[in-house]
Design a protein around this motif. Structure first.
Motif, PDB file in Angstrom:
ATOM      1  N   GLN A 291       0.818  -1.219   0.000  1.00  0.00           N
ATOM      2  CA  GLN A 291       0.000   0.000   0.000  1.00  0.00           C
ATOM      3  C   GLN A 291       0.849   1.265   0.000  1.00  0.00           C
ATOM      4  OE1 GLN A 291      -0.037  -2.350   2.325  1.00  0.00           O
ATOM      5  NE2 GLN A 291      -2.098  -3.155   2.621  1.00  0.00           N
ATOM      6  N   LEU A 292       2.190   1.118   0.030  1.00  0.00           N
ATOM      7  CA  LEU A 292       3.039   2.297   0.168  1.00  0.00           C
ATOM      8  C   LEU A 292       2.800   3.387  -0.890  1.00  0.00           C
ATOM      9  CD1 LEU A 292       5.336   3.700   1.772  1.00  0.00           C
ATOM     10  CD2 LEU A 292       6.936   2.619   0.199  1.00  0.00           C
ATOM     11  N   PRO A 293       2.793   3.032  -2.199  1.00  0.00           N
ATOM     12  CA  PRO A 293       2.591   4.096  -3.195  1.00  0.00           C
ATOM     13  C   PRO A 293       1.281   4.857  -2.987  1.00  0.00           C
ATOM     14  CG  PRO A 293       3.249   2.050  -4.253  1.00  0.00           C
ATOM     15  CD  PRO A 293       2.995   1.718  -2.820  1.00  0.00           C
ATOM     16  N   ALA A 294       0.229   4.131  -2.650  1.00  0.00           N
ATOM     17  CA  ALA A 294      -1.065   4.795  -2.432  1.00  0.00           C
ATOM     18  C   ALA A 294      -0.991   5.731  -1.230  1.00  0.00           C
ATOM     19  CB  ALA A 294      -2.161   3.746  -2.237  1.00  0.00           C
ATOM     20  N   MET A 295      -0.343   5.282  -0.165  1.00  0.00           N
ATOM     21  CA  MET A 295      -0.234   6.125   1.029  1.00  0.00           C
ATOM     22  C   MET A 295       0.595   7.368   0.719  1.00  0.00           C
ATOM     23  SD  MET A 295       0.140   3.609   4.312  1.00  0.00           S
ATOM     24  CE  MET A 295       1.504   2.592   3.786  1.00  0.00           C
ATOM     25  N   GLU A 296       1.673   7.190  -0.045  1.00  0.00           N
ATOM     26  CA  GLU A 296       2.523   8.335  -0.386  1.00  0.00           C
ATOM     27  C   GLU A 296       1.772   9.366  -1.222  1.00  0.00           C
ATOM     28  OE1 GLU A 296       6.972   6.311  -0.177  1.00  0.00           O
ATOM     29  OE2 GLU A 296       5.942   6.383  -2.114  1.00  0.00           O
ATOM     30  N   THR A 297       0.986   8.860  -2.160  1.00  0.00           N
ATOM     31  CA  THR A 297       0.192   9.771  -2.983  1.00  0.00           C
ATOM     32  C   THR A 297      -0.757  10.600  -2.120  1.00  0.00           C
ATOM     33  OG1 THR A 297       0.311   8.155  -4.755  1.00  0.00           O
ATOM     34  CG2 THR A 297      -1.367   9.866  -4.973  1.00  0.00           C
ATOM     35  N   LEU A 298      -1.402   9.940  -1.169  1.00  0.00           N
ATOM     36  CA  LEU A 298      -2.335  10.654  -0.293  1.00  0.00           C
ATOM     37  C   LEU A 298      -1.614  11.706   0.551  1.00  0.00           C
ATOM     38  CD1 LEU A 298      -4.521   7.623   0.879  1.00  0.00           C
ATOM     39  CD2 LEU A 298      -5.261   9.520  -0.585  1.00  0.00           C
ATOM     40  N   LEU A 299      -0.443  11.352   1.053  1.00  0.00           N
ATOM     41  CA  LEU A 299       0.302  12.310   1.880  1.00  0.00           C
ATOM     42  C   LEU A 299       0.825  13.480   1.046  1.00  0.00           C
ATOM     43  CD1 LEU A 299       2.197   9.842   4.251  1.00  0.00           C
ATOM     44  CD2 LEU A 299       0.291  11.342   4.846  1.00  0.00           C
ATOM     45  N   ASN A 300       1.274  13.189  -0.177  1.00  0.00           N
ATOM     46  CA  ASN A 300       1.725  14.275  -1.062  1.00  0.00           C
ATOM     47  C   ASN A 300       0.603  15.272  -1.305  1.00  0.00           C
ATOM     48  OD1 ASN A 300       4.306  13.320  -1.392  1.00  0.00           O
ATOM     49  ND2 ASN A 300       3.838  12.184  -3.259  1.00  0.00           N
ATOM     50  N   LYS A 301      -0.571  14.713  -1.519  1.00  0.00           N
ATOM     51  CA  LYS A 301      -1.723  15.559  -1.791  1.00  0.00           C
ATOM     52  C   LYS A 301      -2.062  16.423  -0.579  1.00  0.00           C
ATOM     53  CE  LYS A 301      -5.958  15.117  -4.344  1.00  0.00           C
ATOM     54  NZ  LYS A 301      -7.164  14.313  -4.412  1.00  0.00           N
ATOM     55  N   LEU A 302      -2.026  15.804   0.582  1.00  0.00           N
ATOM     56  CA  LEU A 302      -2.305  16.545   1.820  1.00  0.00           C
ATOM     57  C   LEU A 302      -1.305  17.694   1.983  1.00  0.00           C
ATOM     58  CD1 LEU A 302      -3.909  16.583   4.597  1.00  0.00           C
ATOM     59  CD2 LEU A 302      -1.935  15.358   5.517  1.00  0.00           C
ATOM     60  N   CYS A 303      -0.034  17.391   1.743  1.00  0.00           N
ATOM     61  CA  CYS A 303       1.013  18.407   1.914  1.00  0.00           C
ATOM     62  C   CYS A 303       0.832  19.575   0.956  1.00  0.00           C
ATOM     63  CB  CYS A 303       2.402  17.798   1.728  1.00  0.00           C
ATOM     64  SG  CYS A 303       2.874  16.777   3.121  1.00  0.00           S
TER      65      CYS A 303
ATOM     66  N   ALA B 146      -9.847   7.846   2.644  1.00  0.00           N
ATOM     67  CA  ALA B 146      -9.129   7.224   1.533  1.00  0.00           C
ATOM     68  C   ALA B 146      -8.242   6.083   2.029  1.00  0.00           C
ATOM     69  CB  ALA B 146      -8.278   8.276   0.810  1.00  0.00           C
ATOM     70  N   LEU B 147      -7.627   6.256   3.181  1.00  0.00           N
ATOM     71  CA  LEU B 147      -6.773   5.200   3.731  1.00  0.00           C
ATOM     72  C   LEU B 147      -7.567   3.933   4.011  1.00  0.00           C
ATOM     73  CD1 LEU B 147      -4.414   6.986   6.312  1.00  0.00           C
ATOM     74  CD2 LEU B 147      -3.743   5.755   4.251  1.00  0.00           C
ATOM     75  N   VAL B 148      -8.762   4.122   4.524  1.00  0.00           N
ATOM     76  CA  VAL B 148      -9.612   2.960   4.786  1.00  0.00           C
ATOM     77  C   VAL B 148      -9.820   2.175   3.493  1.00  0.00           C
ATOM     78  CG1 VAL B 148     -11.913   2.198   5.509  1.00  0.00           C
ATOM     79  CG2 VAL B 148     -10.778   4.062   6.718  1.00  0.00           C
ATOM     80  N   LYS B 149     -10.048   2.906   2.409  1.00  0.00           N
ATOM     81  CA  LYS B 149     -10.274   2.238   1.118  1.00  0.00           C
ATOM     82  C   LYS B 149      -9.011   1.514   0.669  1.00  0.00           C
ATOM     83  CE  LYS B 149     -13.997   5.015  -0.804  1.00  0.00           C
ATOM     84  NZ  LYS B 149     -13.924   6.467  -0.951  1.00  0.00           N
ATOM     85  N   VAL B 150      -7.851   2.169   0.810  1.00  0.00           N
ATOM     86  CA  VAL B 150      -6.586   1.558   0.402  1.00  0.00           C
ATOM     87  C   VAL B 150      -6.382   0.212   1.089  1.00  0.00           C
ATOM     88  CG1 VAL B 150      -4.067   1.756   0.600  1.00  0.00           C
ATOM     89  CG2 VAL B 150      -5.427   3.734  -0.156  1.00  0.00           C
ATOM     90  N   PHE B 151      -6.704   0.176   2.369  1.00  0.00           N
ATOM     91  CA  PHE B 151      -6.427  -1.054   3.104  1.00  0.00           C
ATOM     92  C   PHE B 151      -7.539  -2.079   3.000  1.00  0.00           C
ATOM     93  CE2 PHE B 151      -3.085   1.512   4.701  1.00  0.00           C
ATOM     94  CZ  PHE B 151      -2.072   0.581   4.929  1.00  0.00           C
ATOM     95  N   ARG B 152      -8.625  -1.708   2.397  1.00  0.00           N
ATOM     96  CA  ARG B 152      -9.712  -2.662   2.254  1.00  0.00           C
ATOM     97  C   ARG B 152      -9.529  -3.514   1.007  1.00  0.00           C
ATOM     98  NH1 ARG B 152     -14.971   0.401   3.167  1.00  0.00           N
ATOM     99  NH2 ARG B 152     -14.745   0.099   5.388  1.00  0.00           N
TER     100      ARG B 152
END
Ligand code: GDP
Length: 321
Positions: free
Chosen positions: A185-197, A314-320
């Motif tokens: 799930q790392l790439p998805a998590m990184e994308t979400l954090l980049n967007k937040l930043c 979004a994280l919930v979806k990534v891990f589901r």
């Protein structure tokens, strides 16, 4: 709970010579033992297993190297077939040439039989070396391992190196990187954090596994040990506040399912006074810690809170998946 389980947990195997620090690293990172108490650990002489139940379930096993050479005693398949990474602990305060020889033997064995296993070398107990000597030693060890791997025809085997000590944050940083490489799930998590930043103009964001203080992801901006240290100290603050004010009390599982707002947030000034830290509990296992640069203000909190709830959903979806 969807956020707490995933298929194929990251499995780590710690290897290295006797007294190199295999037990100490695991106890300090995963069991919160104080580094000074590791002085009294018994040396490892057999396979030991431990498991960390957290955001990601991490299985660790510790293997004294002597066993690798004696197949009848060791069921290789049972040990290595599901392994994600071998962490080789190399004690720089000991005779490290012996350790390197053993590391080469192990790397060749893995390259030939289990090529998918990552090899991460911790150049360990670096605290015992003087400041100017640290990097030289690191380079020397790395060079020697690469040269010897070339000599045995495995120059292409990729091996990662880290400078570590249980007496500072370096061991947590290194463990974070090892674990991250094993998370699909790392790439998805990184994308979400980049967007937040970028949306909230945050300087640096870390998603921490609250109990181990390993960070499971960060945004793409450059990582500075100082940011990591500050944020990692605030993970303890999150835990304390949770205990005092009972963040746990609410029925969060339901709120996550609904995609609603959960967790409490906190904005606080770092000691130096010019940096704000934003802290938010994402779920029982994860905390988000952000460093906001100079000139930002606590007023941004509403904006960040809003965007963090989007990230959470979004994280919930990534891990589901
Ligand atoms: P194992 O046999 O590989 O499991 O080794 P242990 O974990 O029992 O550690 C052996 C010794 O190394 C202990 O006395 C630890 O306190 C010490 N040690 C472990 N990590 C570090 C470190 O980062 N720095 C220093 N200076 N000592 C360490």
């Amino acid at each position: 709970a969807p956020l707490t389980r995933r298929k194929g947990n990251p499995k780590l195997l710690f290897m290295g010579l006797r007294k190199s620090g295999k037990s100490s690293v695991q106890k300090v990172v995963f069991q919160k033992m104080s580094p000074a108490d590791t002085l009294f650990l018994e040396p490892t002489t057999r396979i030991e297993k431990a498991s960390l139940q957290s955001f990601v379930t991490i299985d660790t096993a510790e293997l004294p190297t002597s066993l690798l050479a004696s197949p009848p005693e060791l069921d290789h398949h049972a040990v290595f077939s599901n392994m994600g990474a071998v962490i080789w602990i190399l004690d720089v305060q000991d005779d490290y040439l012996t350790s390197i020889a053993s590391l080469i033997e192990t790397t060749v064995f893995l390259a030939e039989h289990y090529p998918r296993i990552n090899i991460d070398v911790f150049i360990h107990k670096i605290d015992g070396l003087s400041e100017e000597y640290k990097y030289d030693t690191f380079r020397e060890v790395r060079q020697r391992v690469q040269d010897e791997l070339s000599d045995v025809g495995h120059a292409d085997k990729s091996v990662s190196y880290y400078q570590t000590s249980i007496f500072d944050h370096s061991i947590f940083e290194a463990m974070s990187k090892v674990v991250q490489k094993l998370l699909p799930q790392l790439p998805a998590m990184e994308t979400l954090l980049n967007k937040l930043c970028s949306t909230c103009r945050i300087q640096k964001a870390y998603l921490f596994d609250t109990s181990s203080k390993i960070y499971v992801a960060t945004d793409a901006s450059p990582t500075f040990l100082r940011d990591y240290e500050v944020c990692s100290d605030y993970v303890d603050v999150v835990v304390d506040i949770k205990q005092i004010y009972g963040w746990q009390q609410r029925d969060k599982t339901q709120a996550v399912e609904d995609g609603g707002e959960i967790g409490e947030s906190m904005v606080t000034c770092d000691h130096s006074g010019d940096t704000y830290i934003y802290a938010r509990e994402i779920n029982d296992h994860l905390s988000l810690l952000c460093v906001m640069g100079k000139g930002s203000s606590a007023d941004k909190r509403v904006l960040i809170d809003y965007n963090v709830s989007i990230l959470q959903t979004a994280l919930v979806k990534v891990f589901r998946v």
